[in-house]
Motif scaffolding. Sequence first.
Motif, PDB file in Angstrom:
ATOM      1  N   ILE A  88     -59.613 -35.432 -16.698  1.00 53.95           N
ATOM      2  CA  ILE A  88     -59.817 -34.127 -15.959  1.00 53.95           C
ATOM      3  C   ILE A  88     -58.808 -34.013 -14.913  1.00 53.95           C
ATOM      4  O   ILE A  88     -58.627 -35.187 -14.124  1.00 53.95           O
ATOM      5  CB  ILE A  88     -61.252 -34.099 -15.702  1.00 53.95           C
ATOM      6  CG1 ILE A  88     -62.144 -34.111 -16.656  1.00 53.95           C
ATOM      7  CG2 ILE A  88     -61.385 -32.924 -14.687  1.00 53.95           C
ATOM      8  CD1 ILE A  88     -63.679 -34.030 -16.389  1.00 53.95           C
ATOM      9  N   ASP A  89     -58.181 -32.980 -14.752  1.00 55.63           N
ATOM     10  CA  ASP A  89     -57.258 -32.844 -13.611  1.00 55.63           C
ATOM     11  C   ASP A  89     -57.788 -31.753 -12.747  1.00 55.63           C
ATOM     12  O   ASP A  89     -57.510 -30.463 -12.828  1.00 55.63           O
ATOM     13  CB  ASP A  89     -55.901 -32.495 -14.212  1.00 55.63           C
ATOM     14  CG  ASP A  89     -54.934 -32.125 -13.050  1.00 55.63           C
ATOM     15  OD1 ASP A  89     -55.040 -32.725 -12.113  1.00 55.63           O
ATOM     16  OD2 ASP A  89     -53.604 -31.566 -13.574  1.00 55.63           O
ATOM     17  N   PRO A  90     -58.207 -32.040 -11.689  1.00 51.79           N
ATOM     18  CA  PRO A  90     -58.887 -31.247 -10.595  1.00 51.79           C
ATOM     19  C   PRO A  90     -57.904 -30.675  -9.606  1.00 51.79           C
ATOM     20  O   PRO A  90     -58.044 -29.845  -8.901  1.00 51.79           O
ATOM     21  CB  PRO A  90     -60.200 -31.819 -10.049  1.00 51.79           C
ATOM     22  CG  PRO A  90     -59.811 -33.327 -10.168  1.00 51.79           C
ATOM     23  CD  PRO A  90     -58.804 -33.521 -11.362  1.00 51.79           C
ATOM     24  N   SER A  91     -56.712 -31.122  -9.585  1.00 41.67           N
ATOM     25  CA  SER A  91     -55.684 -31.028  -8.898  1.00 41.67           C
ATOM     26  C   SER A  91     -55.243 -29.461  -9.003  1.00 41.67           C
ATOM     27  O   SER A  91     -54.985 -28.909 -10.174  1.00 41.67           O
ATOM     28  CB  SER A  91     -54.325 -31.967  -8.826  1.00 41.67           C
ATOM     29  OG  SER A  91     -53.850 -31.640 -10.229  1.00 41.67           O
TER      30      SER A  91
ATOM     31  N   HIS B  96     -73.283 -29.052  -8.699  1.00 46.67           N
ATOM     32  CA  HIS B  96     -74.161 -29.837  -9.460  1.00 46.67           C
ATOM     33  C   HIS B  96     -74.082 -31.197  -9.119  1.00 46.67           C
ATOM     34  O   HIS B  96     -73.270 -31.773  -8.781  1.00 46.67           O
ATOM     35  CB  HIS B  96     -73.549 -29.309 -11.065  1.00 46.67           C
ATOM     36  CG  HIS B  96     -72.307 -30.397 -11.571  1.00 46.67           C
ATOM     37  ND1 HIS B  96     -72.473 -31.574 -12.013  1.00 46.67           N
ATOM     38  CD2 HIS B  96     -71.036 -29.854 -11.468  1.00 46.67           C
ATOM     39  CE1 HIS B  96     -71.280 -31.919 -12.230  1.00 46.67           C
ATOM     40  NE2 HIS B  96     -70.452 -31.202 -11.986  1.00 46.67           N
ATOM     41  N   LEU B  97     -75.142 -32.125  -9.958  1.00 46.28           N
ATOM     42  CA  LEU B  97     -75.354 -33.236  -9.494  1.00 46.28           C
ATOM     43  C   LEU B  97     -74.555 -34.055 -10.829  1.00 46.28           C
ATOM     44  O   LEU B  97     -74.702 -33.618 -11.868  1.00 46.28           O
ATOM     45  CB  LEU B  97     -76.845 -33.583  -9.333  1.00 46.28           C
ATOM     46  CG  LEU B  97     -77.380 -32.909  -8.289  1.00 46.28           C
ATOM     47  CD1 LEU B  97     -78.887 -33.265  -8.082  1.00 46.28           C
ATOM     48  CD2 LEU B  97     -76.899 -33.182  -6.745  1.00 46.28           C
ATOM     49  N   PHE B  98     -74.329 -35.411 -10.668  1.00 42.37           N
ATOM     50  CA  PHE B  98     -73.806 -36.124 -11.847  1.00 42.37           C
ATOM     51  C   PHE B  98     -74.026 -37.513 -11.291  1.00 42.37           C
ATOM     52  O   PHE B  98     -74.173 -37.880 -10.226  1.00 42.37           O
ATOM     53  CB  PHE B  98     -72.583 -35.691 -12.105  1.00 42.37           C
ATOM     54  CG  PHE B  98     -71.276 -36.298 -11.523  1.00 42.37           C
ATOM     55  CD1 PHE B  98     -70.677 -37.614 -11.758  1.00 42.37           C
ATOM     56  CD2 PHE B  98     -71.016 -35.887 -10.379  1.00 42.37           C
ATOM     57  CE1 PHE B  98     -69.922 -38.215 -11.163  1.00 42.37           C
ATOM     58  CE2 PHE B  98     -70.068 -36.501  -9.630  1.00 42.37           C
ATOM     59  CZ  PHE B  98     -69.516 -37.685  -9.818  1.00 42.37           C
TER      60      PHE B  98
ATOM     61  N   ILE C 195     -70.040 -31.592 -16.438  1.00 41.96           N
ATOM     62  CA  ILE C 195     -68.413 -31.759 -15.938  1.00 41.96           C
ATOM     63  C   ILE C 195     -67.453 -31.178 -17.109  1.00 41.96           C
ATOM     64  O   ILE C 195     -66.684 -30.265 -16.492  1.00 41.96           O
ATOM     65  CB  ILE C 195     -68.015 -33.129 -15.751  1.00 41.96           C
ATOM     66  CG1 ILE C 195     -68.859 -33.653 -14.497  1.00 41.96           C
ATOM     67  CG2 ILE C 195     -66.543 -33.397 -15.371  1.00 41.96           C
ATOM     68  CD1 ILE C 195     -68.682 -35.136 -13.979  1.00 41.96           C
ATOM     69  N   ASN C 196     -67.655 -31.253 -18.293  1.00 37.21           N
ATOM     70  CA  ASN C 196     -66.771 -30.841 -19.247  1.00 37.21           C
ATOM     71  C   ASN C 196     -66.904 -29.233 -19.195  1.00 37.21           C
ATOM     72  O   ASN C 196     -65.886 -28.522 -19.046  1.00 37.21           O
ATOM     73  CB  ASN C 196     -67.136 -31.149 -20.729  1.00 37.21           C
ATOM     74  CG  ASN C 196     -66.858 -32.778 -20.604  1.00 37.21           C
ATOM     75  OD1 ASN C 196     -65.856 -33.047 -20.156  1.00 37.21           O
ATOM     76  ND2 ASN C 196     -67.288 -33.465 -21.767  1.00 37.21           N
TER      77      ASN C 196
END
Length: 242
Positions: free
Chosen positions: A151-154, A97-99, A111-112
């Motif tokens: 946010i934790d993408p790890s 997705h774009l942001f 994102i949420n």
Amino acid sequence: MSQNTGRNKGIQTIMILAIVLLLPGFLYVVLNKSGMANSYSTLPIYGEKKVPGTTHRKWGRDLMDTIYHEVPNLSFVNYDGKKIQLFEQDSAITVIHLFYSRDQSFSTTLINNLNKITGEFRQSPNIKFYSITVDTSYDSPEVVTKYIKNIDPSGKSWYFLTKPSSDIFKFAKDGLLQDALTTSDVNKPFVIGSSYVLIDSKRRIRGFYDVTMKKEPERLADEIKLLTVEEIRNHPAKIETK
């Protein structure tokens, strides 16, 4: 018991045995000829299609070849500074997705919602999630890192990308089939598509999921699973031999 009764029972027994032995084969032939054999639920393929006039053989039938729209394979820089090739793993299912960080509407919602979905697929390394900024002059890796501080993408296969190797607007419009353009509005300098894009291992678009519609993130999660099944059926794991 009369002789005729015994003969009739013998004939009935033979007929039952014949039905039991022949019915499975008969049903297989009927299903195969009707095109119903090996059928299962599948997702559509979006974008321009071309038919070159050649054929290939599948499930014992000759099928027309089709050339489908493919998403270009660009390279980016992740928020942690590492270079990322978008489709480096040719067996992966991809969600894009774009942001842009200065956007407080679609970008935040996209994102949420994706944060919940990436958590559901944390144990599935073949499912990749890419959040790609269109504000490439402002959204440096340092800016994006601050933007996603809550946010934790790890531990997830989730990447926040900037610095594309090609024009991001052309990539969005021609590759992802999504809106992406600049405006003269200082408070809203970009217009971006509000959808997640689901892409299979052949880089074909298999679904769009509009974040403005309440049930779409849930549908995305369900159709990721459906596409996973399709990928497994089309690409069964190879048994290694020593």
